[in-house]
Design a protein around this motif. Structure first.
Motif, PDB file in Angstrom:
ATOM      1  N   THR A  85       3.009  -1.769  -1.038  1.00  0.00           N
ATOM      2  CA  THR A  85       4.005  -1.988  -2.116  1.00  0.00           C
ATOM      3  C   THR A  85       3.884  -0.820  -3.265  1.00  0.00           C
ATOM      4  OG1 THR A  85       3.864  -4.462  -2.001  1.00  0.00           O
ATOM      5  CG2 THR A  85       4.916  -3.535  -3.743  1.00  0.00           C
ATOM      6  N   PRO A  86       4.995  -0.181  -3.576  1.00  0.00           N
ATOM      7  CA  PRO A  86       4.795   0.893  -4.405  1.00  0.00           C
ATOM      8  C   PRO A  86       4.705   0.733  -5.850  1.00  0.00           C
ATOM      9  CG  PRO A  86       6.984   1.024  -3.050  1.00  0.00           C
ATOM     10  CD  PRO A  86       6.479  -0.393  -2.872  1.00  0.00           C
ATOM     11  N   GLU A  87       3.788   1.654  -6.125  1.00  0.00           N
ATOM     12  CA  GLU A  87       3.626   1.506  -7.889  1.00  0.00           C
ATOM     13  C   GLU A  87       4.114   2.871  -8.304  1.00  0.00           C
ATOM     14  OE1 GLU A  87      -0.505   0.833 -10.649  1.00  0.00           O
ATOM     15  OE2 GLU A  87      -0.813   1.303  -8.891  1.00  0.00           O
ATOM     16  N   THR A  88       4.075   3.934  -7.765  1.00  0.00           N
ATOM     17  CA  THR A  88       4.397   5.239  -8.428  1.00  0.00           C
ATOM     18  C   THR A  88       5.775   5.764  -7.462  1.00  0.00           C
ATOM     19  OG1 THR A  88       3.100   6.431  -6.891  1.00  0.00           O
ATOM     20  CG2 THR A  88       2.148   5.681  -8.847  1.00  0.00           C
ATOM     21  N   PRO A  89       6.419   6.252  -8.119  1.00  0.00           N
ATOM     22  CA  PRO A  89       7.496   7.182  -7.275  1.00  0.00           C
ATOM     23  C   PRO A  89       7.178   7.771  -6.053  1.00  0.00           C
ATOM     24  CG  PRO A  89       7.863   7.782  -9.417  1.00  0.00           C
ATOM     25  CD  PRO A  89       6.578   7.083  -9.437  1.00  0.00           C
ATOM     26  N   ALA A  90       6.056   8.324  -5.804  1.00  0.00           N
ATOM     27  CA  ALA A  90       5.663   8.938  -4.557  1.00  0.00           C
ATOM     28  C   ALA A  90       5.349   8.014  -3.580  1.00  0.00           C
ATOM     29  CB  ALA A  90       4.334   9.843  -4.690  1.00  0.00           C
ATOM     30  N   GLU A  91       5.000   6.580  -4.027  1.00  0.00           N
ATOM     31  CA  GLU A  91       4.732   5.514  -3.249  1.00  0.00           C
ATOM     32  C   GLU A  91       6.080   4.713  -2.687  1.00  0.00           C
ATOM     33  OE1 GLU A  91       0.345   4.860  -5.064  1.00  0.00           O
ATOM     34  OE2 GLU A  91       2.027   3.550  -5.581  1.00  0.00           O
TER      35      GLU A  91
ATOM     36  N   ARG B 263      -1.111  -3.186  12.001  1.00  0.00           N
ATOM     37  CA  ARG B 263       0.182  -3.149  11.420  1.00  0.00           C
ATOM     38  C   ARG B 263       0.208  -2.657  10.102  1.00  0.00           C
ATOM     39  NH1 ARG B 263      -0.160  -7.387  15.034  1.00  0.00           N
ATOM     40  NH2 ARG B 263       1.462  -7.480  16.609  1.00  0.00           N
ATOM     41  N   VAL B 264       1.362  -2.008   9.738  1.00  0.00           N
ATOM     42  CA  VAL B 264       1.716  -1.642   8.267  1.00  0.00           C
ATOM     43  C   VAL B 264       2.870  -2.058   7.881  1.00  0.00           C
ATOM     44  CG1 VAL B 264       1.480   0.014   6.329  1.00  0.00           C
ATOM     45  CG2 VAL B 264      -0.346   0.264   8.077  1.00  0.00           C
ATOM     46  N   LEU B 265       3.246  -2.837   6.881  1.00  0.00           N
ATOM     47  CA  LEU B 265       4.434  -2.928   6.475  1.00  0.00           C
ATOM     48  C   LEU B 265       4.997  -2.242   5.375  1.00  0.00           C
ATOM     49  CD1 LEU B 265       7.199  -4.639   6.682  1.00  0.00           C
ATOM     50  CD2 LEU B 265       5.884  -6.441   5.435  1.00  0.00           C
ATOM     51  N   PHE B 266       5.969  -1.662   5.042  1.00  0.00           N
ATOM     52  CA  PHE B 266       6.356  -0.841   3.872  1.00  0.00           C
ATOM     53  C   PHE B 266       7.331  -1.756   3.269  1.00  0.00           C
ATOM     54  CE2 PHE B 266       9.136   2.779   2.169  1.00  0.00           C
ATOM     55  CZ  PHE B 266       8.421   2.890   0.682  1.00  0.00           C
ATOM     56  N   ASP B 267       6.582  -2.169   1.902  1.00  0.00           N
ATOM     57  CA  ASP B 267       7.463  -3.262   0.940  1.00  0.00           C
ATOM     58  C   ASP B 267       8.175  -2.600  -0.074  1.00  0.00           C
ATOM     59  OD1 ASP B 267       8.056  -5.685   0.113  1.00  0.00           O
ATOM     60  OD2 ASP B 267       6.188  -6.047  -1.075  1.00  0.00           O
ATOM     61  N   GLU B 268       9.301  -1.699   0.310  1.00  0.00           N
ATOM     62  CA  GLU B 268       9.853  -0.643  -0.406  1.00  0.00           C
ATOM     63  C   GLU B 268      10.310  -1.392  -1.836  1.00  0.00           C
ATOM     64  OE1 GLU B 268      13.306   2.889  -0.607  1.00  0.00           O
ATOM     65  OE2 GLU B 268      12.836   1.372   1.083  1.00  0.00           O
ATOM     66  N   LYS B 269      11.030  -2.539  -1.545  1.00  0.00           N
ATOM     67  CA  LYS B 269      11.796  -3.439  -2.680  1.00  0.00           C
ATOM     68  C   LYS B 269      10.792  -4.372  -3.125  1.00  0.00           C
ATOM     69  CE  LYS B 269      15.333  -1.017  -2.049  1.00  0.00           C
ATOM     70  NZ  LYS B 269      15.868   0.087  -3.174  1.00  0.00           N
ATOM     71  N   SER B 270       9.501  -4.533  -2.732  1.00  0.00           N
ATOM     72  CA  SER B 270       8.518  -5.437  -3.530  1.00  0.00           C
ATOM     73  C   SER B 270       8.876  -6.943  -3.044  1.00  0.00           C
ATOM     74  CB  SER B 270       8.390  -5.157  -4.804  1.00  0.00           C
ATOM     75  OG  SER B 270       8.027  -3.922  -5.335  1.00  0.00           O
ATOM     76  N   GLY B 271       9.608  -7.099  -2.246  1.00  0.00           N
ATOM     77  CA  GLY B 271       9.872  -8.586  -1.758  1.00  0.00           C
ATOM     78  C   GLY B 271       8.841  -9.428  -1.496  1.00  0.00           C
ATOM     79  N   ASN B 272       7.732  -8.780  -0.681  1.00  0.00           N
ATOM     80  CA  ASN B 272       6.766  -9.381  -0.228  1.00  0.00           C
ATOM     81  C   ASN B 272       5.794  -9.604  -1.375  1.00  0.00           C
ATOM     82  OD1 ASN B 272       6.590  -9.516   3.028  1.00  0.00           O
ATOM     83  ND2 ASN B 272       7.555  -7.751   2.607  1.00  0.00           N
ATOM     84  N   TRP B 273       5.530  -8.593  -2.166  1.00  0.00           N
ATOM     85  CA  TRP B 273       4.897  -8.842  -3.342  1.00  0.00           C
ATOM     86  C   TRP B 273       4.978  -9.741  -4.370  1.00  0.00           C
ATOM     87  CZ3 TRP B 273       1.023  -5.653  -5.214  1.00  0.00           C
ATOM     88  CH2 TRP B 273       0.635  -5.733  -6.761  1.00  0.00           C
ATOM     89  N   ARG B 274       6.450 -10.112  -4.398  1.00  0.00           N
ATOM     90  CA  ARG B 274       6.838 -11.400  -5.334  1.00  0.00           C
ATOM     91  C   ARG B 274       6.513 -12.551  -4.585  1.00  0.00           C
ATOM     92  NH1 ARG B 274      10.968  -7.337  -6.422  1.00  0.00           N
ATOM     93  NH2 ARG B 274      12.396  -8.298  -4.661  1.00  0.00           N
ATOM     94  N   SER B 275       6.941 -12.549  -3.183  1.00  0.00           N
ATOM     95  CA  SER B 275       6.755 -13.865  -2.600  1.00  0.00           C
ATOM     96  C   SER B 275       5.467 -14.396  -2.477  1.00  0.00           C
ATOM     97  CB  SER B 275       7.375 -13.671  -1.221  1.00  0.00           C
ATOM     98  OG  SER B 275       6.628 -13.019  -0.526  1.00  0.00           O
TER      99      SER B 275
END
Length: 369
Positions: free
Chosen positions: A286-292, A310-322
């Motif tokens: 889940t990104p914290e900085t622009p590069a991420e 497995r790696v999931l790219f949580d670009e919009k932080s939907g998993n982070w919030r859930s």
């Protein structure tokens, strides 16, 4: 014993009493400062565990129905743990009421009566000031006030111990002994403030003592992976539901985060050592900085860091919030039935804390179940 472990024990001892122990991360609320009895998620916690199902003598069909009811409240309850305290209290009351309403249509009268007894047992000494208990016991306003003052004093003493352990003024083992002494004083004070008739009524309200040390599941089922605004960049796509029968370690990270990077060898070690035994490791970036937020850079970093799972790219932080995250990194352990059993925020071996060892031991316990 870490400060976190002391707090867990304190929560068992003071929030749940002498014969019980439901592990959980719930903040203590000062009874003297609240006009309303603080809400605690006892039913939300206990009703998901096999030992409680056995105590209530639930059928297989009833257990399935209980899980369906939990599916309605768990997503809200899980993220509620990071809400401000007043909102937490309101949400716990609302979700408990909703769950009890659903359970009343699943459990028979005797099962509901026993569940209510278990709820009171889980509240430990504090159950006596719950409105229905106070009414049944015939507590006077003076008694309720004095009891709440007793509980508030206990909370104050425990909070002081927590600060002393955190600042390393005292050893956690010594603080644990002090907690036991505080617990004993609280019980003695409760007994001394009740009449003989009230003491007799307490026993009849609680029913047969239940051993809460048998309770293993007190947290919700893990949220399903959110794919809107996210994508799998390594490994085959999977749903959390597909992983029933496996133990799952899910960790949230940001590839430039140094604290995250220090945990990477632990995840790789778990994967290498325990995958054949049934462990599945999943990283969620889940990104914290622009590069991420760059798909290319996230993918490149995963390969560079040697991730083999497995790696999931949580670009919009939907998993982070859930999942209700507040910190990079955060690591969750999920059992074979999909229930969260433990989580760790931050570096696992921060300043000599044996976090990785403790988490690995938990994984091995879950694999053995």
């Amino acid at each position: 014993m870490s400060a976190r472990s002391l707090w867990m024990m304190t929560f068992w001892v003071l929030a749940f009493g002498t014969t019980v122990g439901l592990p959980g991360d719930v903040s203590t609320v000062n009874a003297a400062e609240d006009t309303e009895t603080p809400a605690q998620p006892y039913v939300l916690q206990m009703i998901r565990d096999d030992s409680v199902h056995a105590e209530l003598q639930l059928s297989t069909e009833q257990v399935d129905q209980v899980y369906e009811a939990l599916a309605e409240v768990d997503p809200r309850w899980w993220v509620n743990r990071i809400a401000p305290q007043p909102r937490q209290q309101n949400e716990i009351r609302e979700l408990t009421s909703l769950l009890k309403q659903r359970l009343s249509g699943i459990l028979n009268a005797d099962q509901m009566k026993r569940l209510n007894q278990l709820e009171k047992q889980a509240a430990g000494t504090r159950f006596v000031v719950l409105p229905d208990a106070a009414e049944t016991l015939g507590l006077s306003e003076t008694q309720v006030t004095r009891l709440k003052e007793t509980f508030a004093k206990t909370d104050e003493e425990v909070a002081k111990l927590q600060k002393q352990v955190a600042s390393k003024e005292i050893e956690a083992s010594d603080a644990a002994k002090d907690v036991a002494a505080i617990q004993s004083r609280e019980r003695q004070s409760l007994v001394s403030q009740l009449s003989r008739d009230q003491q007799v009524k307490v026993g009849s309200m609680l029913g047969k003592t239940f051993d809460f040390s048998k309770v293993k599941r007190t947290y919700p089922r893990a949220p399903e992976f959110v794919l809107e605004g996210a994508q799998w960049i390594q490994g085959e796509p999977v749903r959390m539901e597909d992983l029933r029968g496996k133990v799952v370690a899910v960790y949230f990270y940001a590839f430039q985060c140094i604290n995250c990077q220090r945990n990477f060898p632990h995840y790789e070690g778990w994967h290498q050592d325990l995958a054949d035994e049934g462990l599945v490791v999943i990283g969620i970036q889940t990104p914290e900085t622009p590069a991420e937020r760059s798909l290319d850079r996230v993918t490149e970093a995963a390969k560079k860091d040697g991730f083999e799972y497995r790696v999931l790219f949580d670009e919009k932080s939907g998993n982070w919030r859930s999942w209700g995250n507040t910190m990079w990194p955060t690591t969750y352990l999920v059992d074979k039935d999909g229930f969260i059993r433990r989580w760790w925020q931050g570096e696992m071996n921060w300043q000599g804390t044996p976090g990785e060892q403790q988490m690995r031991e938990t994984i091995q316990q879950l694999l053995a179940e």
